[in-house]
Design a protein around this motif. Sequence first.
Motif, short mmCIF file in Angstrom:
data_model
loop_
_atom_site.label_atom_id
_atom_site.label_comp_id
_atom_site.label_asym_id
_atom_site.label_seq_id
_atom_site.Cartn_x
_atom_site.Cartn_y
_atom_site.Cartn_z
N GLY A 47 -36.28 -28.69 0.43
CA GLY A 47 -36.78 -27.30 0.38
C GLY A 47 -37.73 -27.01 -0.76
O GLY A 47 -37.81 -25.87 -1.20
N TRP A 48 -38.47 -27.99 -1.27
CA TRP A 48 -39.38 -27.77 -2.41
C TRP A 48 -38.64 -27.11 -3.56
O TRP A 48 -39.12 -26.15 -4.18
N GLY A 49 -37.44 -27.59 -3.83
CA GLY A 49 -36.68 -27.05 -4.96
C GLY A 49 -35.81 -25.86 -4.58
O GLY A 49 -35.19 -25.26 -5.45
N VAL A 50 -35.76 -25.53 -3.28
CA VAL A 50 -34.92 -24.40 -2.86
C VAL A 50 -33.46 -24.86 -2.67
O VAL A 50 -32.53 -24.17 -3.07
N CYS A 51 -33.29 -26.04 -2.07
CA CYS A 51 -31.94 -26.45 -1.63
C CYS A 51 -31.26 -27.33 -2.68
O CYS A 51 -31.02 -28.51 -2.44
N ASN A 52 -30.95 -26.75 -3.85
CA ASN A 52 -30.30 -27.53 -4.91
C ASN A 52 -28.92 -28.02 -4.51
O ASN A 52 -28.42 -28.98 -5.08
N LEU A 53 -28.28 -27.34 -3.54
CA LEU A 53 -26.97 -27.79 -3.07
C LEU A 53 -27.11 -28.61 -1.79
O LEU A 53 -26.13 -28.83 -1.08
N GLY A 54 -28.30 -29.04 -1.49
CA GLY A 54 -28.54 -29.75 -0.22
C GLY A 54 -28.64 -28.75 0.91
O GLY A 54 -28.63 -27.53 0.70
N LEU A 254 -32.00 -18.58 1.18
CA LEU A 254 -32.51 -17.24 1.51
C LEU A 254 -33.47 -16.81 0.40
O LEU A 254 -33.32 -17.24 -0.75
N PRO A 255 -34.46 -15.97 0.74
CA PRO A 255 -35.49 -15.63 -0.25
C PRO A 255 -35.00 -14.67 -1.34
O PRO A 255 -34.47 -13.60 -1.03
N ILE A 256 -35.18 -15.10 -2.57
CA ILE A 256 -34.82 -14.24 -3.70
C ILE A 256 -35.73 -14.58 -4.88
O ILE A 256 -36.20 -15.71 -5.03
N GLY A 257 -35.99 -13.58 -5.70
CA GLY A 257 -36.67 -13.77 -6.98
C GLY A 257 -35.91 -12.92 -7.99
O GLY A 257 -35.23 -11.96 -7.60
N SER A 286 -25.13 -12.36 -1.78
CA SER A 286 -23.88 -13.07 -1.45
C SER A 286 -24.13 -14.57 -1.41
O SER A 286 -23.33 -15.37 -1.91
N SER A 287 -25.26 -14.94 -0.82
CA SER A 287 -25.61 -16.36 -0.75
C SER A 287 -25.81 -16.93 -2.17
O SER A 287 -25.30 -18.00 -2.51
N ALA A 288 -26.53 -16.18 -3.01
CA ALA A 288 -26.80 -16.63 -4.39
C ALA A 288 -25.50 -16.77 -5.19
O ALA A 288 -25.32 -17.73 -5.95
N LEU A 289 -24.59 -15.82 -4.99
CA LEU A 289 -23.29 -15.91 -5.69
C LEU A 289 -22.57 -17.19 -5.30
O LEU A 289 -21.99 -17.88 -6.16
#
Length: 397
Positions: A47-54, A254-257, A286-289
């Motif tokens: 994910g270009w650095g998005v999917c740190n948990l795979g 999911l998109p977050i900044g 919720s996803s970020a948590l």
Amino acid sequence: MKKQVVFDYYQEYILDTYKKWKIIFVKGKGSYLWDIHGKKYLDFFPGWGVCNLGHCHPKVMSAIRNQVGRLIFIPNNYYNLPQAKLAKEIIYWSYAGKVFFCNSGAEANEAAIKLARKFGAGKRYEIISFQNSFHGRTLGALALTGQEKYRQGFAPLPEGFKIAKFNDLNTVKAQINEKTVGIMLELIQGEGGINVAEKDFVLGLRRLCDENNLLLIIDEVQTGIGRTGKFFAYQHYGINPDIMTLAKALGGGLPIGCMVVRKEFSDILKPGEHASTFGGGPLVCSSALAVLRAIQKEKLFTHTQEMGKYLKARLEKLKEIFPSLIKEIRGMGLMWGVELNQDANIVAQKCFEKGLLINCTQGSVLRIMPALNISKKELDLGVDILKSVLTEIYKAN
Ligand SMILES: Cc1ncc(COP(=O)(O)O)c(C=O)c1O
């Protein structure tokens, strides 16, 4: 839907702004992806650095499922529980202050530019950034980005931005004047080719900011959320930024900044002076948590440090075997660059054909940023594929 029909729809209906690999992925799990034909790929750049948990981490999926059945979105003129909890968690893991939520890295950097300008009170507005940096594609973020190729064709960019040389404090000092309000940098330039900021340089920047009443703004969009073996890369340097920007891995897909502002500066922006409709919605929070909790629960800081050391050793070994092909290995945690003496796109293409997804940046640098929970076995598998590709190229030369 047939593969060719998908390509045709893209051709017909989607602006052609991305360089694309001709592949359609339909499933992901951990460090693996499957294409439309069922072929399995090992993902060294999820994910270009998005999917740190795979891909599709079970805790993230379950948090999203739970929240989606309760409340998907509520705007920022009401309160929502996940946003409150996420903000508290981010502050707990960083420094005393407050956050602002938005949807992307560029947007978080735009927020930082606005806050800095407000801090400058109309008299100071210039921000110094660095050669080879990357801060996003919106106009302000582009003006910060020290790479001509991204800026070309979009002049005039907003005024008030200066570019200094990375790891060279003197060029920064030379740019400071009565209009300067801040300094912004990535501690590891990702897009710029995995260039690591030296400790003395960063300490020097902190000192310069303190002496001149400037904001030190650190872009942790790519280096944050455990990537370097600590929650945030600045924690390796023994300093705190005044502002930090986050995005990518924070949302678990999911998109977050997010802009994290030190306490002293957290009442500069007043109600109505900045906003983002989608920012901090309950679903993404919720996803970020779930991401932040999984990183701690699964002890991924230690794992990232251990796997990072192992990966570095394996890459250094490749350099010994192929001294004519590999120029330099650099990075930290699980963020590595392999600089080649030749076009790295060819290597990435051959790896892809053998089932390994790997990124190429700056033409000659292979960028490796696997999931933080990648196993030693999976790292071995990927490095073995890379080794077989380098062997082929070595023999053909
Ligand atoms: C360091 C850094 N900052 C900002 C951005 C821009 O983020 P976004 O694409 O989410 O706007 C990126 C994207 O790659 C990045 O690597």
